[in-house]
Motif scaffolding. Structure first.
Motif, PDB file in Angstrom:
ATOM      1  N   ARG A  50       0.871  -1.194   0.000  1.00 40.40           N
ATOM      2  CA  ARG A  50       0.000   0.000   0.000  1.00 40.40           C
ATOM      3  C   ARG A  50       0.902   1.236   0.000  1.00 40.40           C
ATOM      4  N   PRO A  51       0.380   2.359  -0.535  1.00 42.04           N
ATOM      5  CA  PRO A  51       1.173   3.599  -0.492  1.00 42.04           C
ATOM      6  C   PRO A  51       1.101   4.279   0.880  1.00 42.04           C
ATOM      7  N   TYR A  52       2.203   4.852   1.322  1.00 43.82           N
ATOM      8  CA  TYR A  52       2.242   5.620   2.577  1.00 43.82           C
ATOM      9  C   TYR A  52       3.106   6.862   2.393  1.00 43.82           C
ATOM     10  N   SER A  53       2.566   7.998   2.817  1.00 45.45           N
ATOM     11  CA  SER A  53       3.301   9.261   2.721  1.00 45.45           C
ATOM     12  C   SER A  53       4.453   9.268   3.716  1.00 45.45           C
ATOM     13  N   PHE A  65       6.943   6.898   9.205  1.00 47.50           N
ATOM     14  CA  PHE A  65       5.587   6.854   8.647  1.00 47.50           C
ATOM     15  C   PHE A  65       4.596   6.806   9.803  1.00 47.50           C
ATOM     16  N   PHE A  66       3.396   7.340   9.544  1.00 49.04           N
ATOM     17  CA  PHE A  66       2.350   7.475  10.572  1.00 49.04           C
ATOM     18  C   PHE A  66       1.119   6.722  10.067  1.00 49.04           C
ATOM     19  N   PHE A  67       0.603   5.767  10.877  1.00 50.71           N
ATOM     20  CA  PHE A  67      -0.438   4.857  10.381  1.00 50.71           C
ATOM     21  C   PHE A  67      -1.702   4.863  11.225  1.00 50.71           C
ATOM     22  N   TYR A  68      -2.790   4.554  10.528  1.00 51.44           N
ATOM     23  CA  TYR A  68      -4.070   4.259  11.163  1.00 51.44           C
ATOM     24  C   TYR A  68      -4.355   2.793  10.894  1.00 51.44           C
ATOM     25  N   THR A  69      -4.735   2.049  11.922  1.00 56.11           N
ATOM     26  CA  THR A  69      -5.087   0.641  11.676  1.00 56.11           C
ATOM     27  C   THR A  69      -6.544   0.594  11.225  1.00 56.11           C
ATOM     28  N   ALA A  70      -6.713   0.451   9.908  1.00 58.80           N
ATOM     29  CA  ALA A  70      -8.050   0.453   9.316  1.00 58.80           C
ATOM     30  C   ALA A  70      -8.803  -0.795   9.778  1.00 58.80           C
ATOM     31  N   THR A  71     -10.119  -0.637  10.038  1.00 53.53           N
ATOM     32  CA  THR A  71     -10.929  -1.774  10.461  1.00 53.53           C
ATOM     33  C   THR A  71     -10.834  -2.863   9.397  1.00 53.53           C
ATOM     34  N   ASP A  72     -10.430  -4.053   9.812  1.00 54.72           N
ATOM     35  CA  ASP A  72     -10.224  -5.195   8.898  1.00 54.72           C
ATOM     36  C   ASP A  72      -9.159  -4.916   7.837  1.00 54.72           C
ATOM     37  N   GLY A  73      -8.408  -3.865   8.002  1.00 54.26           N
ATOM     38  CA  GLY A  73      -7.370  -3.539   7.014  1.00 54.26           C
ATOM     39  C   GLY A  73      -6.254  -4.579   7.032  1.00 54.26           C
ATOM     40  N   VAL A  74      -5.964  -5.123   5.868  1.00 50.68           N
ATOM     41  CA  VAL A  74      -5.011  -6.238   5.795  1.00 50.68           C
ATOM     42  C   VAL A  74      -3.601  -5.778   6.175  1.00 50.68           C
ATOM     43  N   LEU A  75      -3.114  -4.768   5.488  1.00 44.39           N
ATOM     44  CA  LEU A  75      -1.711  -4.401   5.713  1.00 44.39           C
ATOM     45  C   LEU A  75      -1.499  -3.624   7.016  1.00 44.39           C
ATOM     46  N   SER A  76      -2.367  -2.645   7.278  1.00 44.59           N
ATOM     47  CA  SER A  76      -2.131  -1.825   8.476  1.00 44.59           C
ATOM     48  C   SER A  76      -2.171  -2.676   9.746  1.00 44.59           C
ATOM     49  N   ASN A  77      -3.030  -3.694   9.772  1.00 36.06           N
ATOM     50  CA  ASN A  77      -3.101  -4.563  10.955  1.00 36.06           C
ATOM     51  C   ASN A  77      -1.936  -5.541  11.050  1.00 36.06           C
ATOM     52  N   ALA A  78      -1.193  -5.697   9.963  1.00 43.71           N
ATOM     53  CA  ALA A  78       0.043  -6.495  10.020  1.00 43.71           C
ATOM     54  C   ALA A  78       1.213  -5.586  10.389  1.00 43.71           C
ATOM     55  N   GLY A 115      -6.500  12.998  10.351  1.00 43.32           N
ATOM     56  CA  GLY A 115      -5.820  11.794  10.845  1.00 43.32           C
ATOM     57  C   GLY A 115      -4.368  11.726  10.416  1.00 43.32           C
ATOM     58  N   THR A 116      -4.007  10.595   9.795  1.00 42.16           N
ATOM     59  CA  THR A 116      -2.618  10.416   9.361  1.00 42.16           C
ATOM     60  C   THR A 116      -2.303  11.255   8.118  1.00 42.16           C
ATOM     61  N   GLY A 117      -3.299  11.951   7.604  1.00 41.10           N
ATOM     62  CA  GLY A 117      -3.113  12.825   6.440  1.00 41.10           C
ATOM     63  C   GLY A 117      -2.234  14.042   6.707  1.00 41.10           C
ATOM     64  N   VAL A 118      -1.793  14.205   7.954  1.00 39.03           N
ATOM     65  CA  VAL A 118      -0.843  15.296   8.225  1.00 39.03           C
ATOM     66  C   VAL A 118       0.594  14.887   7.884  1.00 39.03           C
ATOM     67  N   ALA A 119       0.806  13.596   7.652  1.00 41.47           N
ATOM     68  CA  ALA A 119       2.190  13.116   7.451  1.00 41.47           C
ATOM     69  C   ALA A 119       2.963  13.907   6.390  1.00 41.47           C
ATOM     70  N   PRO A 120       2.439  14.061   5.169  1.00 46.12           N
ATOM     71  CA  PRO A 120       3.236  14.776   4.167  1.00 46.12           C
ATOM     72  C   PRO A 120       3.494  16.233   4.544  1.00 46.12           C
ATOM     73  N   ALA A 243      -4.738  18.474  -3.835  1.00 46.59           N
ATOM     74  CA  ALA A 243      -5.329  17.488  -2.922  1.00 46.59           C
ATOM     75  C   ALA A 243      -4.737  16.096  -3.098  1.00 46.59           C
ATOM     76  N   GLU A 244      -4.722  15.347  -1.982  1.00 43.81           N
ATOM     77  CA  GLU A 244      -4.306  13.939  -1.994  1.00 43.81           C
ATOM     78  C   GLU A 244      -5.340  13.141  -1.188  1.00 43.81           C
ATOM     79  N   ASN A 245      -5.991  12.194  -1.847  1.00 45.82           N
ATOM     80  CA  ASN A 245      -6.950  11.316  -1.157  1.00 45.82           C
ATOM     81  C   ASN A 245      -6.240  10.048  -0.702  1.00 45.82           C
ATOM     82  N   TYR A 246      -6.487   9.635   0.551  1.00 43.46           N
ATOM     83  CA  TYR A 246      -5.849   8.418   1.072  1.00 43.46           C
ATOM     84  C   TYR A 246      -6.619   7.152   0.679  1.00 43.46           C
ATOM     85  N   TRP A 247      -7.880   7.282   0.313  1.00 43.89           N
ATOM     86  CA  TRP A 247      -8.613   6.118  -0.176  1.00 43.89           C
ATOM     87  C   TRP A 247      -9.753   6.550  -1.042  1.00 43.89           C
TER      88      TRP A 247
HETATM   89  C1  LIG Z   1      -0.962   8.468  -1.707  1.00 42.17           C
HETATM   90  C2  LIG Z   1      -1.423   7.746  -0.456  1.00 42.17           C
HETATM   91  C3  LIG Z   1      -0.738   7.942   0.737  1.00 42.17           C
HETATM   92  C4  LIG Z   1      -1.165   7.294   1.901  1.00 42.17           C
HETATM   93  N1  LIG Z   1      -0.497   7.530   3.067  1.00 42.17           N
HETATM   94  C5  LIG Z   1      -0.948   6.984   4.223  1.00 42.17           C
HETATM   95  C6  LIG Z   1      -0.310   7.270   5.472  1.00 42.17           C
HETATM   96  O1  LIG Z   1       0.694   8.016   5.547  1.00 42.17           O
HETATM   97  N2  LIG Z   1      -0.821   6.696   6.595  1.00 42.17           N
HETATM   98  C7  LIG Z   1      -1.915   5.846   6.561  1.00 42.17           C
HETATM   99  O2  LIG Z   1      -2.338   5.362   7.626  1.00 42.17           O
HETATM  100  N3  LIG Z   1      -2.522   5.563   5.387  1.00 42.17           N
HETATM  101  C8  LIG Z   1      -2.066   6.082   4.240  1.00 42.17           C
HETATM  102  N4  LIG Z   1      -2.675   5.765   3.044  1.00 42.17           N
HETATM  103  C9  LIG Z   1      -3.699   4.705   3.052  1.00 42.17           C
HETATM  104  C10 LIG Z   1      -2.990   3.333   2.910  1.00 42.17           C
HETATM  105  O3  LIG Z   1      -2.426   3.233   1.618  1.00 42.17           O
HETATM  106  C11 LIG Z   1      -3.939   2.146   3.096  1.00 42.17           C
HETATM  107  O4  LIG Z   1      -5.102   2.335   2.346  1.00 42.17           O
HETATM  108  C12 LIG Z   1      -4.339   1.932   4.553  1.00 42.17           C
HETATM  109  O5  LIG Z   1      -3.214   1.695   5.395  1.00 42.17           O
HETATM  110  C13 LIG Z   1      -5.280   0.742   4.677  1.00 42.17           C
HETATM  111  O6  LIG Z   1      -4.660  -0.408   4.169  1.00 42.17           O
HETATM  112  P1  LIG Z   1      -5.111  -1.842   4.727  1.00 42.17           P
HETATM  113  O7  LIG Z   1      -4.527  -2.911   3.884  1.00 42.17           O
HETATM  114  O8  LIG Z   1      -4.879  -1.925   6.191  1.00 42.17           O
HETATM  115  O9  LIG Z   1      -6.702  -1.767   4.562  1.00 42.17           O
HETATM  116  P2  LIG Z   1      -7.596  -2.164   3.314  1.00 42.17           P
HETATM  117  O10 LIG Z   1      -8.061  -3.544   3.500  1.00 42.17           O
HETATM  118  O11 LIG Z   1      -6.928  -1.818   2.054  1.00 42.17           O
HETATM  119  O12 LIG Z   1      -8.822  -1.148   3.627  1.00 42.17           O
HETATM  120  C14 LIG Z   1      -8.875   0.145   3.078  1.00 42.17           C
HETATM  121  C15 LIG Z   1      -9.925   0.972   3.846  1.00 42.17           C
HETATM  122  O13 LIG Z   1      -9.347   1.468   5.039  1.00 42.17           O
HETATM  123  C16 LIG Z   1      -9.783   2.807   5.291  1.00 42.17           C
HETATM  124  N5  LIG Z   1      -8.567   3.653   5.389  1.00 42.17           N
HETATM  125  C17 LIG Z   1      -7.466   3.581   4.588  1.00 42.17           C
HETATM  126  N6  LIG Z   1      -6.512   4.461   5.001  1.00 42.17           N
HETATM  127  C18 LIG Z   1      -7.007   5.087   6.089  1.00 42.17           C
HETATM  128  C19 LIG Z   1      -6.474   6.075   6.953  1.00 42.17           C
HETATM  129  N7  LIG Z   1      -5.234   6.594   6.781  1.00 42.17           N
HETATM  130  N8  LIG Z   1      -7.251   6.509   7.969  1.00 42.17           N
HETATM  131  C20 LIG Z   1      -8.496   6.003   8.153  1.00 42.17           C
HETATM  132  N9  LIG Z   1      -9.057   5.030   7.365  1.00 42.17           N
HETATM  133  C21 LIG Z   1      -8.324   4.582   6.344  1.00 42.17           C
HETATM  134  C22 LIG Z   1     -10.694   3.186   4.159  1.00 42.17           C
HETATM  135  O14 LIG Z   1     -12.034   2.976   4.572  1.00 42.17           O
HETATM  136  C23 LIG Z   1     -10.338   2.218   3.066  1.00 42.17           C
HETATM  137  O15 LIG Z   1     -11.402   1.947   2.213  1.00 42.17           O
HETATM  138  C24 LIG Z   1      -2.288   6.417   1.876  1.00 42.17           C
HETATM  139  C25 LIG Z   1      -2.947   6.216   0.662  1.00 42.17           C
HETATM  140  C26 LIG Z   1      -2.549   6.880  -0.486  1.00 42.17           C
HETATM  141  C27 LIG Z   1      -3.318   6.656  -1.768  1.00 42.17           C
END
Ligand SMILES: Cc1cc2nc3c(=O)[nH]c(=O)nc-3n(C[C@H](O)[C@H](O)[C@H](O)COP(=O)(O)OP(=O)(O)OC[C@H]3O[C@@H](n4cnc5c(N)ncnc54)[C@H](O)[C@@H]3O)c2cc1C
Length: 247
Positions: A50-53, A65-78, A115-120, A243-247
């Motif tokens: 996944r991309p991270y600023s 890098f600064f992260f949010y653990t997305a609910t059921d998020g695959v990578l952030s929770n690892a 949230g973590t959108g302040v990183a850049p 603008a930069e959208n994180y998702w």
């Molecule tokens: C250009 C770019 C830069 C990014 N930089 C960062 C960063 O610096 N820090 C960071 O935490 N994430 C960042 N993200 C988001 C990151 O790439 C992943 O989407 C996020 O970590 C979730 O991945 P996952 O596999 O855990 O969840 P997935 O299973 O891929 O689930 C994605 C879902 O998680 C939620 N989500 C994703 N990112 C966030 C977030 N930051 N805060 C709240 N909810 C979120 C959304 O609902 C999204 O649909 C960035 C994304 C982009 C496109």
């Protein structure tokens, strides 16, 4: 195919149940403040990326890098489970156009992040360029709870280094905390309360606005700004909003 290199986790700072930061030692190519890298782990035999600023600025080591653990998020929770000494994949080259090279000349720069959108923004603010180019810089950090308001010591250090020039405003949606705004950023642009809080006016001829994070905030802020005459910044038609959208 991206070129992956191996990095080593130097530290994993758990700020809250859903916020953490990784410090990583890796020999990446030089990047521009505001850009992102891809981070990856091999999970069940598959490389999940996944991309991270970058929160760290280009001259800082280790990378941060600064992260949010997305609910059921695959990578952030690892990633949250990594410890010092663990390895992580990172792209050698960075990407992205959320950088000051893309921002035309204006008096003031507004950096609005959720949230973590302040990183850049921290990556950019810790370089000399914004301070050479803009009179005043407004940094907005919008979070749910006071506990989510991280990197305040970095804000204080920057304010000390650039007195009167960095104006900081926190938004906290779920708690009433003195000095912060309880509500959403787009609403506070619309009713003027953000400008009132930082004591600086937004103006089509003088302000550039960078927005990062939650796509709903970005979309609604762009709408409110457009209604006030601000335009999106494009290479062919320079404007006020990047603008930069994180998702
Ligand atoms: C250009 C770019 C830069 C990014 N930089 C960062 C960063 O610096 N820090 C960071 O935490 N994430 C960042 N993200 C988001 C990151 O790439 C992943 O989407 C996020 O970590 C979730 O991945 P996952 O596999 O855990 O969840 P997935 O299973 O891929 O689930 C994605 C879902 O998680 C939620 N989500 C994703 N990112 C966030 C977030 N930051 N805060 C709240 N909810 C979120 C959304 O609902 C999204 O649909 C960035 C994304 C982009 C496109």
């Amino acid at each position: 195919m991206p070129r992956w290199i191996q990095g080593t986790v130097v530290d994993n700072i758990h700020w809250t149940e859903s916020l953490f930061s990784l410090k990583i030692d890796a020999d990446v190519d030089s990047f521009t403040a505001g850009q992102f890298a891809s981070l990856a782990l091999d999970i069940d035999g598959e490389r999940v990326a996944r991309p991270y600023s970058y929160l760290s600025s280009p001259d800082q080591n280790p990378l941060e890098f600064f992260f949010y653990t997305a609910t059921d998020g695959v990578l952030s929770n690892a990633l949250v489970k990594l410890n010092a000494g663990d390895t992580i994949w990172i792209t050698q080259k960075s990407n992205g156009y959320f950088i000051l090279d893309e921002v035309p000349a204006f008096d003031d720069l507004w950096m609005l992040g959720t949230g973590t959108g302040v990183a850049p923004f921290f990556s950019i603010l810790n370089t000399d360029e914004p301070w050479q180019r803009f009179n005043r810089i407004v940094l907005v950090h919008a979070v749910r709870s006071l506990a989510d308001l991280r990197y305040q010591e970095m804000v204080s250090a920057l304010q000390q280094k650039y007195p009167e020039r960095l104006l900081f405003q926190a938004f906290i949606t779920r708690e009433e905390i003195p000095g912060t705004i309880k509500g959403r950023v787009p609403a506070a642009i619309k009713d003027g309360s953000l400008e009132q809080a930082v004591n600086l006016e937004l103006g089509v001829d003088k302000s550039h606005i960078m927005l990062c994070g939650n796509p709903d905030m970005v979309k609604d802020a762009v709408e409110v700004l457009k209604a006030r005459g601000f335009s999106k910044n494009r290479r062919r038609t320079p404007g006020n909003i990047t603008a930069e959208n994180y998702w």
